[in-house]
Design an enzyme around this catalytic site. Structure first.
Site, PDB file in Angstrom:
ATOM      1  N   HIS A 153      26.277   9.841  57.363  1.00  0.00           N
ATOM      2  CA  HIS A 153      26.211   9.838  56.052  1.00  0.00           C
ATOM      3  C   HIS A 153      24.954   9.206  55.276  1.00  0.00           C
ATOM      4  CE1 HIS A 153      28.561   8.970  52.612  1.00  0.00           C
ATOM      5  NE2 HIS A 153      29.766   8.163  52.967  1.00  0.00           N
ATOM      6  N   ASP A 379      37.438  29.069  55.891  1.00  0.00           N
ATOM      7  CA  ASP A 379      38.060  30.294  56.702  1.00  0.00           C
ATOM      8  C   ASP A 379      36.826  31.079  57.264  1.00  0.00           C
ATOM      9  OD1 ASP A 379      39.341  32.436  57.592  1.00  0.00           O
ATOM     10  OD2 ASP A 379      39.841  33.195  55.719  1.00  0.00           O
TER      11      ASP A 379
END
Length: 432
Positions: A153, A379
Site C-alpha cells: 500500500h 480480461d
C-alpha cells in the site's frame, strides 16, 4: 479448503529498466506497510491454454518494463525517508492448486476461506528485503482459477493496482498498454513554504470504546456479514433520501449514510456517544488542479471523516447522515487537498497519524468503495472475471462496497461486526 503451492518464482522485467530512486509522497508514506489484495475469479472456458503459467509469466515480465518501480525494493535516503530503489529485483509469482471447486467458496465475498488464497509476504528481513507485489494463480478442481494481485500500500492505491492489472491483462492478450503509467510523483510535493489552511481532523486521533468483549477462542471478535442490494432497492433508498432534502446525493453518499445508520442501530450505542465515519477520497477525477495525468502511479487517496452523535444518526432520516458525507466530500477541493499534503509533510512522525485498525471499531465505522474502480476489466484472453473482491477484512467496523460484474446496478456489502450485532444489522439494512 487446502491450498498446495506448486511453484514460487521471482519474475523480473523483460528488458533493462532505468536504475534510480523514486521519491514517495506523504500520501504514500501515511499508509500502512501492508499488501492490499484484489482477488479475481474466472470460470474455465474450455481453452487448452486457459491461464497458461508460462504465458502469464512472460506477460508479467513485459508489463514490469513500463511499471518497473513495482520490481524495485524500498530503501532509506540520507534523511531516513523511505523511497523506491528501482533495482529490477522483481515481483513474486506463485502458482498453486486446490482440490476444492470455485462454487465451494459460496458468495465469493471476503472470508477466512478467501484468505487461504493469499501468499503472505515475509518482511522480517527489513524494508529492502521483500517484493512490492505478489501475483498468485490458484487452479481449482473444476478448472476455474483465482488470480491474486497483492501490492504494497505504500507504493500503490486501488486505482494504481487495477491499472497495473488491466495493463498486465492487455499484454497477455498481445496488445499494447492503452494507458502508460505516469511515474513522477513529484506532482504531489508540498508547497514551499507549506500552507496549512484547514484543521485536518481526518488525521487526528479518534477514540474507540476501550473495553471490548473478549473472544474465548482467542481469535478476532468479529465476523464478516455479506449482503447484496439490488438496483431497485438502491433506487428506493435514493428516493427515501430525497424526502426532506433538496440535495441530489450520490449513490455513495446515500449508501454510506445508510450503512452508518444501520451500524449505529445494530450496536445499540448510547445516543450521547460520538461516532465517526472514515472513508477515502480519490484526488483524481478533477479534484486536484491541475488534474493529475492519466495513469498516475502512486497513492492519491486522502483520508476523510464525518462525525456526529449516535442519537442524531439513528433518530434522523437517512439524508442527515448522507449529508454529513456529502459536506465532507464537497469540502475536499484542490485547496483542501493541497493543504492536506502540506499538513502531512509538516508532521515530525507520519507513523503517529497512520490509521490503525482500532479506529474503525465501535462506535466508529470505516467504508471502502470499489464502485468506481475497474474491478472487472482484467480480461487476460479467457474472459472477464465473474467476481472481484478483497480477500479479507482485518478488523471490526470496516466494510467494503463492491460493484456487480454484470453492470446491473446491484451492489454488494461486506462488513465486519461483532457476532451479536449481525442479525440486527441485516434486519435494518433492508428497512428503508
Amino acid at each position: 479448503m487446502k491450498i498446495n503451492v506448486k511453484e514460487t518464482t521471482i519474475v523480473k522485467p523483460a528488458e533493462k529498466t532505468p536504475r534510480h530512486t523514486i521519491w514517495l509522497s506523504s500520501l504514500d508514506l501515511v499508509n500502512k506497510n501492508v499488501h492490499s489484495t484484489a482477488l479475481c475469479f474466472y470460470r474455465y472456458n474450455g481453452a487448452s491454454n486457459f491461464f497458461d503459467t508460462a504465458l502469464l509469466k512472460e506477460a508479467l515480465s513485459k508489463v514490469l518494463v513500463p511499471f518497473y518501480p513495482f520490481a524495485g525494493r524500498f530503501k532509506h535516503d540520507e534523511n531516513g525517508r523511505l523511497e523506491i530503489n528501482c533495482n529490477e529485483e522483481g515481483v513474486l509469482f506463485v502458482e498453486a492448486e486446490t482440490c476444492s471447486n470455485l462454487d465451494d467458496l459460496g458468495d465469493f465475498m471476503p472470508s477466512p476461506a478467501l484468505k487461504k488464497l493469499i501468499t503472505t509476504v515475509d518482511q522480517s528481513g527489513g524494508v529492502s528485503s521483500f517484493p512490492f507485489m505478489v501475483v498468485q494463480l490458484t487452479r481449482f478442481k473444476c478448472g476455474g482459477v483465482s488470480l491474486l494481485v497483492s501490492a504494497i500500500h505504500l507504493v500503490a492505491d486501488g486505482s494504481t493496482a487495477f491499472h497495473f492489472m488491466a495493463s498486465f491483462a492487455e499484454i497477455t492478450r498481445g496488445l499494447d498498454i492503452s494507458i502508460p503509467p505516469f511515474l513522477d510523483r513529484s506532482l504531489l510535493r508540498p508547497r514551499n513554504p507549506p500552507q496549512v489552511m484547514f484543521d485536518h481532523i481526518e488525521y487526528k486521533n479518534f477514540s474507540t470504546i476501550t473495553k471490548k468483549p473478549s473472544n474465548p477462542n482467542g481469535g478476532p471478535n468479529f465476523e464478516i456479514l455479506n449482503l447484496r442490494m439490488e438496483k431497485e432497492q438502491a433506487s428506493i433508498l435514493k428516493r427515501k433520501a430525497k424526502e426532506g432534502s433538496n440535495t441530489n446525493y450520490s449513490t455513495f453518499e446515500i449508501l454510506a449514510g445508510h450503512i452508518w445508520k444501520c451500524t449505529c442501530k445494530a450496536r445499540a450505542q448510547p445516543h450521547d456517544e460520538e461516532t465517526s465515519l472514515f472513508f477515502t477520497v480519490n484526488g483524481r477525477f478533477n479534484r486536484l488542479k491541475p488534474q493529475l495525468p492519466p495513469g498516475f502511479s502512486g497513492n492519491v487517496n486522502y483520508a476523510a471523516v464525518a462525525v456526529s452523535l449516535v442519537g442524531d444518526i439513528v433518530s434522523k432520516p437517512v439524508w442527515y447522515a448522507a449529508n454529513l458525507v456529502h459536506e465532507t466530500l464537497v469540502r475536499m477541493d484542490n485547496d483542501y487537498l493541497r493543504s492536506a499534503i502540506d499538513y502531512l509533510e509538516s508532521q515530525p512522525d507520519l507513523m503517529a497519524i497512520k490509521r490503525i485498525n482500532s479506529i474503525y471499531e465501535c462506535p466508529n465505522l470505516g467504508i471502502t468503495s470499489w464502485v468506481r474502480l475497474p474491478t472487472h476489466e482484467a480480461d487476460f484472453g479467457w474472459g472477464r472475471p465473474f467476481h472481484t473482491t478483497p480477500a479479507s477484512i482485518m478488523c471490526e467496523g470496516k466494510s467494503c462496497v463492491l460493484p456487480s460484474a454484470t453492470d446491473d446496478g446491484s451492489l454488494s456489502l461486506a462488513i465486519a461486526l461483532r457476532p451479536e450485532h449481525m442479525k440486527e444489522f441485516e434486519k435494518v439494512f433492508y428497512e428503508y
